[in-house]
Design a protein around this motif. Structure first.
Motif, PDB file in Angstrom:
ATOM      1  N   GLN A   1      -5.343   7.298 -14.232  1.00 55.81           N
ATOM      2  CA  GLN A   1      -3.871   7.042 -15.071  1.00 55.81           C
ATOM      3  C   GLN A   1      -4.527   5.467 -15.899  1.00 55.81           C
ATOM      4  N   SER A   2      -3.025   5.514 -16.744  1.00 60.39           N
ATOM      5  CA  SER A   2      -2.966   4.095 -17.226  1.00 60.39           C
ATOM      6  C   SER A   2      -2.108   3.325 -15.864  1.00 60.39           C
ATOM      7  N   ASP A   3      -2.174   2.396 -16.353  1.00 63.26           N
ATOM      8  CA  ASP A   3      -1.347   1.319 -15.880  1.00 63.26           C
ATOM      9  C   ASP A   3      -0.153   1.590 -15.741  1.00 63.26           C
ATOM     10  N   TYR A   4       0.050   2.132 -16.844  1.00 63.00           N
ATOM     11  CA  TYR A   4       1.530   1.928 -17.032  1.00 63.00           C
ATOM     12  C   TYR A   4       2.407   3.254 -16.089  1.00 63.00           C
ATOM     13  N   PHE A   5       1.145   4.523 -16.114  1.00 60.51           N
ATOM     14  CA  PHE A   5       1.908   5.493 -15.096  1.00 60.51           C
ATOM     15  C   PHE A   5       2.069   5.136 -13.232  1.00 60.51           C
ATOM     16  N   LEU A   6       0.600   4.154 -13.520  1.00 58.50           N
ATOM     17  CA  LEU A   6       0.839   3.911 -11.860  1.00 58.50           C
ATOM     18  C   LEU A   6       2.273   3.583 -11.616  1.00 58.50           C
ATOM     19  N   GLU A   7       2.536   2.725 -12.437  1.00 56.31           N
ATOM     20  CA  GLU A   7       4.277   1.077 -12.441  1.00 56.31           C
ATOM     21  C   GLU A   7       5.195   2.269 -12.067  1.00 56.31           C
ATOM     22  N   TYR A   8       4.960   3.325 -12.795  1.00 50.30           N
ATOM     23  CA  TYR A   8       6.690   4.079 -13.727  1.00 50.30           C
ATOM     24  C   TYR A   8       6.680   4.743 -11.962  1.00 50.30           C
ATOM     25  N   GLN A   9       5.768   5.350 -11.382  1.00 48.02           N
ATOM     26  CA  GLN A   9       6.034   5.992 -10.245  1.00 48.02           C
ATOM     27  C   GLN A   9       7.379   5.359  -9.178  1.00 48.02           C
ATOM     28  N   GLY A  10       6.948   3.943  -9.482  1.00 49.82           N
ATOM     29  CA  GLY A  10       8.466   3.351  -8.484  1.00 49.82           C
ATOM     30  C   GLY A  10       7.927   3.021  -7.707  1.00 49.82           C
ATOM     31  N   ARG A  11       9.448   2.781  -6.207  1.00 48.57           N
ATOM     32  CA  ARG A  11       8.533   1.823  -5.295  1.00 48.57           C
ATOM     33  C   ARG A  11       7.765   2.730  -4.616  1.00 48.57           C
ATOM     34  N   LEU A  12       6.532   1.107  -3.994  1.00 50.22           N
ATOM     35  CA  LEU A  12       6.289   1.636  -2.409  1.00 50.22           C
ATOM     36  C   LEU A  12       7.791   1.828  -1.602  1.00 50.22           C
ATOM     37  N   SER A  13       6.865   2.617  -0.491  1.00 56.26           N
ATOM     38  CA  SER A  13       8.285   2.831   0.562  1.00 56.26           C
ATOM     39  C   SER A  13       7.860   2.974   2.167  1.00 56.26           C
ATOM     40  N   HIS A  14       6.258   3.182   2.242  1.00 60.58           N
ATOM     41  CA  HIS A  14       5.414   3.095   3.052  1.00 60.58           C
ATOM     42  C   HIS A  14       4.669   2.628   3.815  1.00 60.58           C
ATOM     43  N   PRO A  15       4.031   1.093   4.428  1.00 64.72           N
ATOM     44  CA  PRO A  15       2.289   1.304   4.750  1.00 64.72           C
ATOM     45  C   PRO A  15       1.339   2.288   4.612  1.00 64.72           C
ATOM     46  N   VAL A  16       0.180   1.995   3.867  1.00 71.03           N
ATOM     47  CA  VAL A  16      -0.516   3.786   4.044  1.00 71.03           C
ATOM     48  C   VAL A  16      -2.021   3.097   4.134  1.00 71.03           C
ATOM     49  N   LYS A  17      -2.902   3.551   4.798  1.00 72.82           N
ATOM     50  CA  LYS A  17      -4.579   3.433   4.522  1.00 72.82           C
ATOM     51  C   LYS A  17      -5.409   4.271   3.858  1.00 72.82           C
ATOM     52  N   TYR A  18      -6.098   3.836   3.277  1.00 79.28           N
ATOM     53  CA  TYR A  18      -7.230   4.439   2.552  1.00 79.28           C
ATOM     54  C   TYR A  18      -7.946   5.783   3.554  1.00 79.28           C
ATOM     55  N   ASN A  19      -8.245   6.736   2.959  1.00 79.57           N
ATOM     56  CA  ASN A  19      -9.020   7.782   4.109  1.00 79.57           C
ATOM     57  C   ASN A  19      -9.769   7.672   3.079  1.00 79.57           C
ATOM     58  N   ALA A  20     -11.587   7.642   3.404  1.00 74.94           N
ATOM     59  CA  ALA A  20     -12.474   8.170   2.260  1.00 74.94           C
ATOM     60  C   ALA A  20     -12.780   9.055   2.156  1.00 74.94           C
ATOM     61  N   GLU A  21     -12.712   9.452   3.583  1.00 70.03           N
ATOM     62  CA  GLU A  21     -13.368  11.263   3.702  1.00 70.03           C
ATOM     63  C   GLU A  21     -11.690  12.566   2.325  1.00 70.03           C
ATOM     64  N   THR A  22     -10.696  12.152   2.494  1.00 73.29           N
ATOM     65  CA  THR A  22      -9.909  12.814   2.035  1.00 73.29           C
ATOM     66  C   THR A  22      -9.691  12.517   0.609  1.00 73.29           C
ATOM     67  N   ASP A  23     -10.399  10.783   0.532  1.00 71.29           N
ATOM     68  CA  ASP A  23      -9.563   9.730  -1.211  1.00 71.29           C
ATOM     69  C   ASP A  23      -8.226   9.917  -1.012  1.00 71.29           C
ATOM     70  N   CYS A  24      -7.077   9.879  -0.474  1.00 67.11           N
ATOM     71  CA  CYS A  24      -6.190   9.211   0.001  1.00 67.11           C
ATOM     72  C   CYS A  24      -5.538   8.011   1.087  1.00 67.11           C
ATOM     73  N   TYR A  25      -4.596   7.259   0.246  1.00 69.85           N
ATOM     74  CA  TYR A  25      -3.205   6.909   0.957  1.00 69.85           C
ATOM     75  C   TYR A  25      -2.875   7.981   2.525  1.00 69.85           C
ATOM     76  N   GLU A  26      -2.947   6.785   3.078  1.00 71.03           N
ATOM     77  CA  GLU A  26      -2.085   8.176   4.592  1.00 71.03           C
ATOM     78  C   GLU A  26      -1.580   6.890   5.435  1.00 71.03           C
ATOM     79  N   GLU A  27      -0.307   7.579   5.612  1.00 69.69           N
ATOM     80  CA  GLU A  27       0.367   6.532   5.971  1.00 69.69           C
ATOM     81  C   GLU A  27       0.644   6.325   7.597  1.00 69.69           C
ATOM     82  N   MET A  28       0.697   4.659   8.286  1.00 70.92           N
ATOM     83  CA  MET A  28       0.320   4.142   9.206  1.00 70.92           C
ATOM     84  C   MET A  28       1.945   3.294   9.611  1.00 70.92           C
ATOM     85  N   THR A  29       1.573   3.242  10.618  1.00 70.12           N
ATOM     86  CA  THR A  29       2.601   1.891  11.217  1.00 70.12           C
ATOM     87  C   THR A  29       2.513   0.635  11.246  1.00 70.12           C
ATOM     88  N   TRP A  30       3.752  -0.284  10.832  1.00 74.18           N
ATOM     89  CA  TRP A  30       3.310  -1.493  10.443  1.00 74.18           C
ATOM     90  C   TRP A  30       2.816  -1.713  11.666  1.00 74.18           C
TER      91      TRP A  30
END
Length: 771
Positions: free
Chosen positions: A96-125
């Protein structure tokens, strides 16, 4: 994409319409109208955009069009939640474009990357802080970590950050200054003893002439245009040198002037506007001095007084004779050839300077992102010193900073080469021995991560992967890390370049209300004029799991170095406690908490502005540099037989650094596209091409590494032959990691040697269409 010549003024109705459009896009219209009324006001927040200062004029809006974009962009109601990351893999987001990435809005929760799912997942502070501490403490040496800082961090956050990192044991502070104004700091410290500008915003009210080098205020710091407008309306001469003709430096309509808005006439800004070749500004200034020296010699031969301030030179400077000998030895032929201006044009500029009692010189990244930037800035200083144009009302040196607190971060100690005095103060106040060896700047950090020598990257704001040079190498460097951590308000490209472990930590923005244990908090920032003032967010919204930058730094510090030095969480309960420590550790900040209650804050002072020279000679130093022999590597002909052009990277009008607000570059007449090259029409014709053709762009560097980008559209534009301009970060892949400024290590983003070829994409389109 559409291309349409823009004939109006900068500002005016176009700025109002654009502001309205971005208000609507924020999906938070009523709140953001109130937010804008609090921007740059007492008891409000400092604009998250540029670092231009404020005068004390009451009853006025104090935001510009691009400041409004920054506020609306940050204060959006849109949120990037854990559910968003569950739905979108990192691989998909990378497309996706740089514009698209930032247009999605404000980051809301701390997340950690999971290489197996290729997704960021929520974690505690708590888990995030523990993981960071685990990685940092597992390093063989503290020097294996890189601590990056964006210029938007507050003074309080920056001070805590540098204190934590130095207790950890390193001076590895790559930061955005390394990529923009490092040359200004280096040049000014050597010449006048302080790496900051010597003027205040009030000086512009007393200047008879303002010389503007290598900057585009209409897009990059639009509030400067109102300062220039007021100066020209009272009779000051503005003389501009910029490779492109930028509308803001030609004509400006102040949206807060009913007369100008109704008549549509605006105010002419530059009485003289010159377009030197890229890298030719040093030759321009050398030519101005040569013309003034010739005039001075004629004056003295006729028994008249020297036009130079001989008393100032004798009392305050060193090295003038060597410098004047160098000027005399420089031929007009070399000056004209390198500058791209005629001798007559340079003499016109010199004559305006000669006739002006008080002169301010300003510059930005059009000056600082060249190989010889330090020398160029010192050439500008030489000119000012000859006439005693430092340390008096209406005169001085004014590097115009970008980020709203990039200067403050340096004051707070975000510096890979801290002074001994700064480190001595830290040692005295906090009773520990900080590291003394120089740390890594941005280029050195990238190389250390590439080599596997640095294994952890922590970014306090910014978009390191997109903003840094040599994009593919920078991304490879980040992916080599055991841990990458990005503290951010919005999703950006850097978050998708993952190490073994990767975290995104959502922080509050400048507009957000920051509530800690002691109640709502304010932070402080420093503008380009060394004014320090308070900033308190006003936005009431769902901040979810976002935390303030000081609170995040405190959490990392406590998990890494513990509380033996300071009680990190105690400090962040009330930011006044942080300011009390700053007051003890950094000169000029005595009674810090009291001073920021004053409307407009307080002035830190400037030694050179007071004609105190903290240099090795205790004088202001003239530097007798030769003009560069070549503006580009001398062996380019060995690398290519095709015509070689010089490319500069720049922002569009719908952009602030790597943040893309939209696709309208209104003043340059471009809409709907960013992959464009601004080229002289004669150059397009000489290539046998047409306006609108698609081309591929390859940069040339002696390392012979292939750096190439594809499918850029030619746009005929008013730019010197042989020079080309294009937007970053799209063109950052062309900036060689070893293409850096002498003494500053700043990437050479304004002088990239390139060749053009008909685009492979265009060939494919033709084949598909015909077959």
């Amino acid at each position: 994409m559409t291309v349409k010549q823009y004939d109006g003024s900068a500002g005016g109705w176009g700025a109002l319409l654009s502001t309205t459009k971005h208000l609507v896009k924020s999906e938070n219209v009523s709140k953001n109208i109130r937010n804008l009324l609090k921007t740059n006001q007492d008891h409000g927040f400092d604009c998250p955009g540029c670092a231009w200062g404020e005068n004390d004029e009451k009853g006025r809006f104090k935001f510009c069009e691009n400041g409004a974009k920054a506020v609306n962009w940050e204060a959006t109601s849109r949120r990037v939640t854990p559910e968003f990351f569950r739905q979108h893999s990192v691989s998909w987001l990378m497309k996706q474009s740089d514009y698209f990435l930032e247009y999605q809005g404000r980051l809301s929760h701390p997340v950690k990357y999971n290489a197996e799912t290729d997704c960021y997942e929520e974690m505690t502070w708590d888990d995030a802080f523990a993981l960071i501490g685990q990685h940092l403490n597992a390093l063989e040496s503290p020097h294996q970590a890189e601590f990056y800082t964006s210029g938007r961090a507050s003074n309080e956050a920056a001070f805590l950050y540098q204190l934590f990192v130095r207790q950890f044991g390193t001076n590895n502070f790559p930061d955005c200054s390394n990529m923009c104004h490092e040359a200004s700091g280096v040049a000014l410290k050597q010449a006048v003893g302080i790496g900051k500008g010597t003027v205040t915003i009030d000086d512009f009210e007393y200047a008879d002439a303002i010389f503007v080098f290598g900057q585009n205020p209409g897009t990059n710091h639009p509030r400067m245009l109102d300062t220039l407008r007021q100066a020209t309306r009272r009779g000051a001469a503005v003389v501009s040198f910029n490779t492109l003709k930028e509308r803001g430096l030609e004509r400006f309509t102040n949206p807060q002037s009913p007369a100008e808005m109704l008549t549509g006439k605006g105010t002419e800004i530059s009485q003289r506007y010159f377009t030197p070749k890229l890298g030719g500004d040093m030759a321009v200034v050398r030519g101005m001095v040569k013309a003034l020296c010739e005039y001075d010699q004629q004056q003295q031969s006729e028994g008249r007084r020297s036009i130079f301030d001989q008393d100032f030179i004798a009392c305050h400077t060193q090295g003038v004779n060597d410098y004047l000998a160098r000027v005399e030895a420089t031929s007009w032929q070399d000056i004209v050839e390198q500058s791209g201006l005629t001798e007559a044009e340079i003499r016109q500029a010199a004559e305006v300077y000669r006739q002006s009692k008080n002169v301010i010189t300003t510059w930005a990244m059009g000056i600082t992102q060249h190989k010889h930037s330090v020398n160029t800035i010192q050439e500008i200083v030489n000119l000012q010193l000859l006439f005693g144009q430092i340390g008096k009302p209406g005169a001085g040196l004014c590097p115009v900073r970008g980020h709203s607190n990039v200067q403050g971060d340096r004051t707070m100690g975000i510096d890979e080469k801290p002074t001994e005095a700064f480190l001595d103060n830290l040692a005295k106040v906090f009773d520990f021995e900080p590291p003394r060896e120089a740390g890594h700047n941005t280029v050195e950090a990238i190389k250390a991560m590439l080599a596997g020598e640095s294994k952890v990257f922590i970014g306090l704001g910014g978009n390191f992967a997109a903003a840094s040079p040599d994009t593919s190498l920078t991304q490879q460097a980040l992916s080599n890390c055991n841990l990458t951590v990005n503290i951010a308000t919005k999703l950006n490209r850097s978050h998708l370049i993952t190490g073994y472990d990767s975290l995104i930590l959502p922080c509050l923005g400048r507009t957000d209300i920051d509530i800690q244990k002691a109640g709502p908090q304010s932070v402080t920032v420093e503008d380009s004029f060394s004014m320090v003032h308070a900033s308190a967010g006003v936005v009431e919204s769902d901040t979810a799991e976002m935390r303030s930058e000081p609170a995040i730094i405190a959490g990392i510090a406590a998990a890494t170095v513990g509380n033996s030095l300071v009680d990190w969480h105690y400090l962040t309960e009330d930011y006044g406690r942080i300011r009390d420590l700053i007051a003890k550790a950094i000169p000029g900040f005595g009674d810090f908490n009291e001073k920021i209650t004053n409307p407009g804050g307080f002035y830190l002072g400037n030694s050179a502005g007071e004609r105190r020279w903290n240099t090795s000679t205790n004088k202001a130093n003239f530097f007798a540099h030769e003009l560069p022999v070549h503006l580009l590597p001398a062996n380019l002909r060995e690398l290519s037989q095709d015509p070689v052009f010089v490319l500069q990277t720049m922002r569009s009008h719908d952009q602030y650094n790597t943040t893309i607000y939209g696709f309208e570059d209104r003043y340059r007449g471009i809409s709907g596209e960013r992959k464009v090259l601004f080229v002289n029409a004669a150059d397009i014709a000489a290539l046998g091409m047409n306006d609108g053709d698609l081309v591929d762009v390859e940069s040339l560097w002696p390392d012979k590494v292939e750096r190439k980008i594809y499918g850029f559209k030619l746009v005929a534009y008013d730019i010197p032959e042989g020079n080309i301009a294009a937007y970053f970060p799209e063109t950052n892949p062309l900036v060689a990691i070893d293409g850096k400024g002498d003494l500053s290590d700043t990437p050479i983003s304004k002088a990239i040697p390139i060749v053009l070829s008909s685009s492979v994409q265009a060939d494919n389109l033709i084949r598909v269409k015909s077959g």
